[in-house]
Write a protein that holds these residues in place. Structure first.
Motif, PDB file in Angstrom:
ATOM      1  N   ILE A   1      11.479   5.468  -7.071  1.00 20.77           N
ATOM      2  CA  ILE A   1      11.422   6.804  -7.673  1.00 20.77           C
ATOM      3  C   ILE A   1       9.977   7.055  -8.042  1.00 20.77           C
ATOM      4  N   ASP A   2       9.437   8.119  -7.477  1.00 13.51           N
ATOM      5  CA  ASP A   2       8.039   8.481  -7.713  1.00 13.51           C
ATOM      6  C   ASP A   2       7.942   9.387  -8.938  1.00 13.51           C
ATOM      7  N   ASP A   3       6.794   9.383  -9.577  1.00 12.31           N
ATOM      8  CA  ASP A   3       6.496  10.305 -10.688  1.00 12.31           C
ATOM      9  C   ASP A   3       7.586  10.262 -11.757  1.00 12.31           C
TER      10      ASP A   3
ATOM     11  N   VAL B   1       6.052   5.141   1.546  1.00 12.57           N
ATOM     12  CA  VAL B   1       5.866   6.459   2.160  1.00 12.57           C
ATOM     13  C   VAL B   1       6.555   7.502   1.276  1.00 12.57           C
ATOM     14  N   ASN B   2       5.846   8.580   0.974  1.00 13.02           N
ATOM     15  CA  ASN B   2       6.447   9.687   0.222  1.00 13.02           C
ATOM     16  C   ASN B   2       7.320  10.491   1.166  1.00 13.02           C
ATOM     17  N   VAL B   3       8.580  10.658   0.810  1.00 14.09           N
ATOM     18  CA  VAL B   3       9.460  11.449   1.658  1.00 14.09           C
ATOM     19  C   VAL B   3       9.876  12.709   0.900  1.00 14.09           C
TER      20      VAL B   3
ATOM     21  N   VAL C   1       0.846  -1.189   0.000  1.00 12.65           N
ATOM     22  CA  VAL C   1       0.000   0.000   0.000  1.00 12.65           C
ATOM     23  C   VAL C   1       0.888   1.248   0.000  1.00 12.65           C
ATOM     24  N   GLU C   2       0.353   2.330  -0.534  1.00  8.54           N
ATOM     25  CA  GLU C   2       1.033   3.624  -0.413  1.00  8.54           C
ATOM     26  C   GLU C   2       0.276   4.467   0.597  1.00  8.54           C
ATOM     27  N   ALA C   3       1.027   5.037   1.535  1.00 10.25           N
ATOM     28  CA  ALA C   3       0.433   5.929   2.532  1.00 10.25           C
ATOM     29  C   ALA C   3       0.290   7.316   1.920  1.00 10.25           C
TER      30      ALA C   3
ATOM     31  N   LEU D   1      10.478   1.706  -9.674  1.00  8.19           N
ATOM     32  CA  LEU D   1      10.289   2.910 -10.480  1.00  8.19           C
ATOM     33  C   LEU D   1       8.788   3.051 -10.726  1.00  8.19           C
ATOM     34  N   LYS D   2       8.235   4.206 -10.380  1.00  6.74           N
ATOM     35  CA  LYS D   2       6.794   4.415 -10.546  1.00  6.74           C
ATOM     36  C   LYS D   2       6.546   5.348 -11.727  1.00  6.74           C
ATOM     37  N   ILE D   3       5.858   4.825 -12.731  1.00 10.39           N
ATOM     38  CA  ILE D   3       5.558   5.632 -13.923  1.00 10.39           C
ATOM     39  C   ILE D   3       4.458   6.626 -13.571  1.00 10.39           C
TER      40      ILE D   3
ATOM     41  N   LEU E   1      10.641   3.813   0.654  1.00 14.43           N
ATOM     42  CA  LEU E   1      10.625   5.275   0.641  1.00 14.43           C
ATOM     43  C   LEU E   1      10.510   5.756  -0.803  1.00 14.43           C
ATOM     44  N   GLU E   2       9.494   6.578  -1.053  1.00 12.10           N
ATOM     45  CA  GLU E   2       9.311   7.140  -2.397  1.00 12.10           C
ATOM     46  C   GLU E   2       9.966   8.510  -2.462  1.00 12.10           C
ATOM     47  N   VAL E   3      10.912   8.630  -3.373  1.00 11.54           N
ATOM     48  CA  VAL E   3      11.595   9.915  -3.538  1.00 11.54           C
ATOM     49  C   VAL E   3      11.426  10.384  -4.981  1.00 11.54           C
TER      50      VAL E   3
HETATM   51 MG    MG Z   1       3.997   8.538  -4.116  1.00 16.32          MG
END
Ligand code: MG
Ligand code: C2E
Ligand code: MG
Ligand code: MG
Length: 274
Positions: A179-181, A117-119, A57-59, A200-202, A149-151
């Motif tokens: 890596i987010d976005d 978690v988005n940091v 899950v993503e918080a 890696l998140k597209i 950790l999403e950076v």
């Molecule tokens: Mg995110």
């Protein structure tokens, strides 16, 4: 007449600007109390694999303002980054996520789930970030290998050596990185080989018109190939339609997040349907 209209336009512009500044200042003042007043909440959105199984899950942070109702993260997170409140807020998010991971660690079907978690770069670049996060992991007894950790790309570009050192220290504890976005920031691809990345998140902006926009399709296709050949898990964000899912599956992307599978939801309602 034109002059009168111009005058009106100008006055209107000034007043709306002024209103916005006041709004912003009010919101900022309220944000200072939001944590202490328990107005912040975490919602969780599932990540699903090609078999439809939830893998994690993503918080996602939510602010329920007593008068305004829900304020979107796109409004208050930039504010919190500017005034430094993102640091205590960010630790609260990490603490909550770690507590949840620790709870799940002893419950069979949940123990395998990850929490992302988005940091914010502001927090990530704090000299005490590693020590503080290690402290949270120890205190909560959360399994570090379940924390992702999403950076963002912009962080990776900022101070590459320091960011790399921070990542290596946390990676040594088992913490994972996404890596987010991906594809939306200004960055070079060379960090992909230098940093200990797992995922890696597209970005959802490429997924939205995937089926009708040839350029988006080319970017997504290439990103999947790049991620797979680097040994990274590739996650598509913003998957809303079955056709998008089918396309992604057909092109080698096996992890998805989006309204097709579920919206961000409070934890107690997340697995209701299980
Ligand atoms: Mg995110
Ligand atoms: P993000 O990390 O890229 O999170 C994904 C965003 O896409 C979330 O927006 C989520 O609700 C939304 N989303 C998910 N599936 C779909 C879909 O199928 N269609 C569409 N249109 N949208 C979808 P949200 O929750 O508004 O968060 C926005 C951004 O705020 C996040 O983008 C993240 O960058 C930031 N954010 C959220 N929570 C935190 C936090 O705890 N800390 C920090 N530093 N940033 C956060
Ligand atoms: Mg993000
Ligand atoms: Mg994203």
């Amino acid at each position: 007449q034109a002059k009168a209209a111009g005058g009106n336009t100008l006055r209107f512009f000034n007043r709306s600007m002024q209103t916005r500044l006041i709004e912003r200042a009010n919101l900022e003042a309220d944000l200072h109390h939001a944590l202490a007043r328990h107005e912040l909440a975490l919602h969780y959105q599932t990540q699903v694999n090609h078999q439809g199984i939830t893998t994690g899950v993503e918080a996602l942070l939510r602010w329920c303002h007593p008068q305004r109702g829900w304020v979107p993260p796109s409004t208050f997170i930039p504010l919190a980054e500017e005034n430094g409140l993102i640091i205590p807020i960010g630790y609260w998010v990490l603490h909550s996520a770690c507590e949840q991971l620790a709870k799940w660690a002893n419950q069979a079907p949940y123990a395998a789930l990850t929490i992302s978690v988005n940091v914010s770069s502001v927090q990530f670049q704090q000299p005490e970030f590693v020590r503080n996060l290690e402290g949270l992991l120890a205190q909560t007894q959360a399994p570090p290998g379940r924390l992702v950790l999403e950076v963002t790309e912009s962080l990776l570009m900022r101070d590459p050596t320091r960011v790399r050192n921070t990542m290596l220290k946390l990676r040594a504890q088992g913490v994972r990185f996404a890596i987010d976005d991906f594809g939306t920031g200004y960055s070079s691809l060379s960090y992909l080989k230098r940093l200990p990345l797992d995922e890696l998140k597209i970005d959802q902006s490429f997924i939205r018109e995937l089926l009708t926009d040839k350029a988006d399709a080319a970017i997504v296709d290439t990103t999947i190939l790049l991620a797979v050949s680097l040994g990274l898990t590739v996650v598509a964000e913003g998957v809303e339609k079955q056709e998008q899912l089918d396309w992604l599956k057909g092109h080698g992307c096996y992890r998805y997040q989006g309204y097709l599978f579920g919206r961000p939801t409070p934890i107690d309602r997340l697995f209701e349907s299980y």
